[in-house]
Design an enzyme around this catalytic site. Structure first.
Site, mmCIF file in Angstrom:
data_model
loop_
_atom_site.group_PDB
_atom_site.id
_atom_site.type_symbol
_atom_site.label_atom_id
_atom_site.label_comp_id
_atom_site.label_asym_id
_atom_site.label_seq_id
_atom_site.Cartn_x
_atom_site.Cartn_y
_atom_site.Cartn_z
ATOM 1 N N HIS A 1 -9.502 1.407 4.962
ATOM 2 C CA HIS A 1 -8.227 1.556 5.685
ATOM 3 C C HIS A 1 -8.442 2.532 6.842
ATOM 4 O O HIS A 1 -9.254 3.463 6.730
ATOM 5 C CB HIS A 1 -7.154 2.090 4.726
ATOM 6 C CG HIS A 1 -5.781 2.016 5.308
ATOM 7 N ND1 HIS A 1 -5.333 2.928 6.239
ATOM 8 C CD2 HIS A 1 -4.779 1.126 5.144
ATOM 9 C CE1 HIS A 1 -4.099 2.595 6.609
ATOM 10 N NE2 HIS A 1 -3.746 1.510 5.960
ATOM 11 N N GLU B 1 -5.346 -4.705 10.573
ATOM 12 C CA GLU B 1 -4.305 -3.699 10.784
ATOM 13 C C GLU B 1 -4.599 -2.955 12.083
ATOM 14 O O GLU B 1 -5.419 -2.011 12.085
ATOM 15 C CB GLU B 1 -4.291 -2.687 9.627
ATOM 16 C CG GLU B 1 -3.998 -3.306 8.289
ATOM 17 C CD GLU B 1 -3.395 -2.295 7.321
ATOM 18 O OE1 GLU B 1 -2.372 -2.633 6.712
ATOM 19 O OE2 GLU B 1 -3.925 -1.180 7.194
ATOM 20 N N GLU C 1 -6.799 4.932 7.789
ATOM 21 C CA GLU C 1 -6.559 6.322 7.398
ATOM 22 C C GLU C 1 -7.770 6.903 6.664
ATOM 23 O O GLU C 1 -7.955 8.120 6.629
ATOM 24 C CB GLU C 1 -5.264 6.411 6.561
ATOM 25 C CG GLU C 1 -4.044 6.196 7.451
ATOM 26 C CD GLU C 1 -2.847 5.560 6.787
ATOM 27 O OE1 GLU C 1 -2.771 5.534 5.549
ATOM 28 O OE2 GLU C 1 -1.973 5.056 7.539
ATOM 29 N N ASN D 1 0.869 -1.174 0.000
ATOM 30 C CA ASN D 1 0.000 0.000 0.000
ATOM 31 C C ASN D 1 0.910 1.229 0.000
ATOM 32 O O ASN D 1 1.523 1.543 1.007
ATOM 33 C CB ASN D 1 -0.895 -0.016 1.249
ATOM 34 C CG ASN D 1 -1.722 1.247 1.382
ATOM 35 O OD1 ASN D 1 -1.750 2.078 0.477
ATOM 36 N ND2 ASN D 1 -2.394 1.383 2.511
ATOM 37 N N TRP D 2 0.985 1.875 -1.135
ATOM 38 C CA TRP D 2 1.905 3.014 -1.272
ATOM 39 C C TRP D 2 1.352 4.288 -0.633
ATOM 40 O O TRP D 2 2.052 5.289 -0.563
ATOM 41 C CB TRP D 2 2.227 3.258 -2.752
ATOM 42 C CG TRP D 2 3.364 2.420 -3.243
ATOM 43 C CD1 TRP D 2 3.775 1.207 -2.751
ATOM 44 C CD2 TRP D 2 4.275 2.740 -4.307
ATOM 45 N NE1 TRP D 2 4.858 0.750 -3.441
ATOM 46 C CE2 TRP D 2 5.188 1.673 -4.409
ATOM 47 C CE3 TRP D 2 4.389 3.800 -5.194
ATOM 48 C CZ2 TRP D 2 6.223 1.650 -5.351
ATOM 49 C CZ3 TRP D 2 5.411 3.792 -6.134
ATOM 50 C CH2 TRP D 2 6.317 2.723 -6.208
ATOM 51 N N LYS D 3 0.073 4.264 -0.245
ATOM 52 C CA LYS D 3 -0.554 5.455 0.349
ATOM 53 C C LYS D 3 -0.304 6.659 -0.576
ATOM 54 O O LYS D 3 -0.314 6.486 -1.799
ATOM 55 C CB LYS D 3 -0.038 5.660 1.774
ATOM 56 C CG LYS D 3 -0.194 4.380 2.603
ATOM 57 C CD LYS D 3 0.039 4.546 4.074
ATOM 58 C CE LYS D 3 -0.202 3.214 4.773
ATOM 59 N NZ LYS D 3 -0.123 3.312 6.235
ATOM 60 N N SER E 1 3.413 -2.172 10.323
ATOM 61 C CA SER E 1 4.855 -2.276 10.575
ATOM 62 C C SER E 1 5.453 -3.628 10.193
ATOM 63 O O SER E 1 6.345 -4.138 10.877
ATOM 64 C CB SER E 1 5.173 -1.941 12.043
ATOM 65 O OG SER E 1 4.857 -0.587 12.312
ATOM 66 N N GLY F 1 2.731 2.283 10.809
ATOM 67 C CA GLY F 1 3.747 3.332 10.679
ATOM 68 C C GLY F 1 4.500 3.635 11.969
ATOM 69 O O GLY F 1 5.201 4.633 12.056
ATOM 70 N N GLY G 1 2.875 -1.152 4.305
ATOM 71 C CA GLY G 1 2.901 0.274 3.978
ATOM 72 C C GLY G 1 4.312 0.713 3.635
ATOM 73 O O GLY G 1 4.826 0.447 2.542
ATOM 74 N N GLY G 2 4.965 1.364 4.582
ATOM 75 C CA GLY G 2 6.270 1.981 4.342
ATOM 76 C C GLY G 2 7.286 1.085 3.645
ATOM 77 O O GLY G 2 7.966 1.521 2.703
HETATM 78 P P1 13P Z 1 3.141 0.382 7.641
HETATM 79 O O1 13P Z 1 3.604 -0.920 7.048
HETATM 80 O O2 13P Z 1 3.879 1.578 7.142
HETATM 81 O O3 13P Z 1 3.032 0.289 9.134
HETATM 82 O O4 13P Z 1 1.625 0.615 7.115
HETATM 83 C C1 13P Z 1 0.707 -0.418 7.227
HETATM 84 C C2 13P Z 1 -0.494 -0.070 6.456
HETATM 85 O O5 13P Z 1 -1.233 0.836 6.795
HETATM 86 C C3 13P Z 1 -0.752 -0.831 5.226
HETATM 87 O O6 13P Z 1 -2.030 -0.572 4.734
#
Ligand code: 13P
Length: 243
Positions: free
Chosen positions: A91, A158, A93, A8-10, A203, A164, A224-225
């Site tokens: 998600h 999640e 977010e 997930n590149w956000k 994470s 994050g 994510g990251g």
């Molecule tokens: P991180 O891997 O950066 O913690 O993000 C997880 C996430 O929100 C994937 O959708």
């Protein structure tokens, strides 16, 4: 079940990033399914760059309606046309920054399925909810109300506090929550609920992927990251058990 490793590149990624990333992931041998969910602007480019590789592309949200006067939104058929075959929905977010309710997420999941996309519905408790001993209850409520009738897709657990932050739940907590999710899926959806993939997200890094992905009922990861670097995403995929 063949594990799915989804990135997930956000709100990250520019045109200049696509070719190099696509080349790196195409070139690597893999025993998992791979999915890249870039911002809307890069879906078409990624779909072209990854054509024929077996690596899928997905969106990060869609509107419940196929079209209409909804400024700033993108519909499920539009994502499909751009080359997406999955879409991340609900998600945290989106739930917390955009006020998305369970009912709204269910409407989006229905639209995604109708457009031929595989919805990835995200659920997870906040830290306060976990501290209050409410994590399983919260996740159960999200599942009961965010999944439409006849849901066919993927669940991503999640925990909000693990996103994050570099923090993850203990292996025992992840295993317990995934078992609880499986039970709710079977209760709500019957036999088909037993076959849906449940991803862990929050994470996930190359260093902790092997232990998380080896847990029972963990069928892959939503990253994510660490998904922004092809090398890290591939290391996470390489750490998955051969399903
Ligand atoms: P991180 O891997 O950066 O913690 O993000 C997880 C996430 O929100 C994937 O959708």
């Amino acid at each position: 079940m063949r594990p799915l490793i989804a990135g997930n590149w956000k709100m990250h990624g520019r045109l200049a990033d696509v070719q190099g990333f696509a080349q790196a992931v195409r070139a690597a041998a893999r025993h998992t399914d791979l999915l890249i969910c870039p911002p809307f602007t890069l879906i078409d480019r990624f779909a072209t760059a990854l054509a024929g590789s077996g690596i899928a592309v997905g969106g990060q949200d869609c509107h419940p309606a196929p079209e209409g006067a909804f400024t700033g939104d993108v519909s499920a058929p539009m994502l499909a046309e751009a080359g997406a075959s999955y879409v991340i929905l609900g998600h945290s977010e989106r739930r917390y920054c955009h006020g998305e309710t369970n009912a709204r997420v269910a409407g989006k999941a229905e639209a995604a399925m109708f457009a031929g996309l595989t919805p990835i519905v995200c659920i997870g408790e906040t830290e306060a909810q976990r501290d209050a001993g409410e994590a399983e209850h919260v996740v159960r409520q999200q599942l009961m109300h965010s999944l439409p009738e006849g849901f066919s897709g993927i669940i991503a657990y999640e925990p909000v506090w693990a996103i994050g932050t570099g923090r993850t739940p203990t292996e025992a907590d992840v295993a317990a929550m995934h078992a609880a999710i499986r039970a709710v899926l079977a209760e709500k959806l019957g036999e088909p609920g037993k076959a849906l993939k449940i991803l862990y997200g929050g994470s996930v890094k190359p260093g902790n992927a092997a232990s998380l992905l080896a847990l029972p009922e963990v069928d892959g990861a939503l990253v994510g990251g660490a998904s922004l670097k092809a090398e890290d995403l591939l290391a996470i995929a390489a750490a998955a058990p051969r399903g």
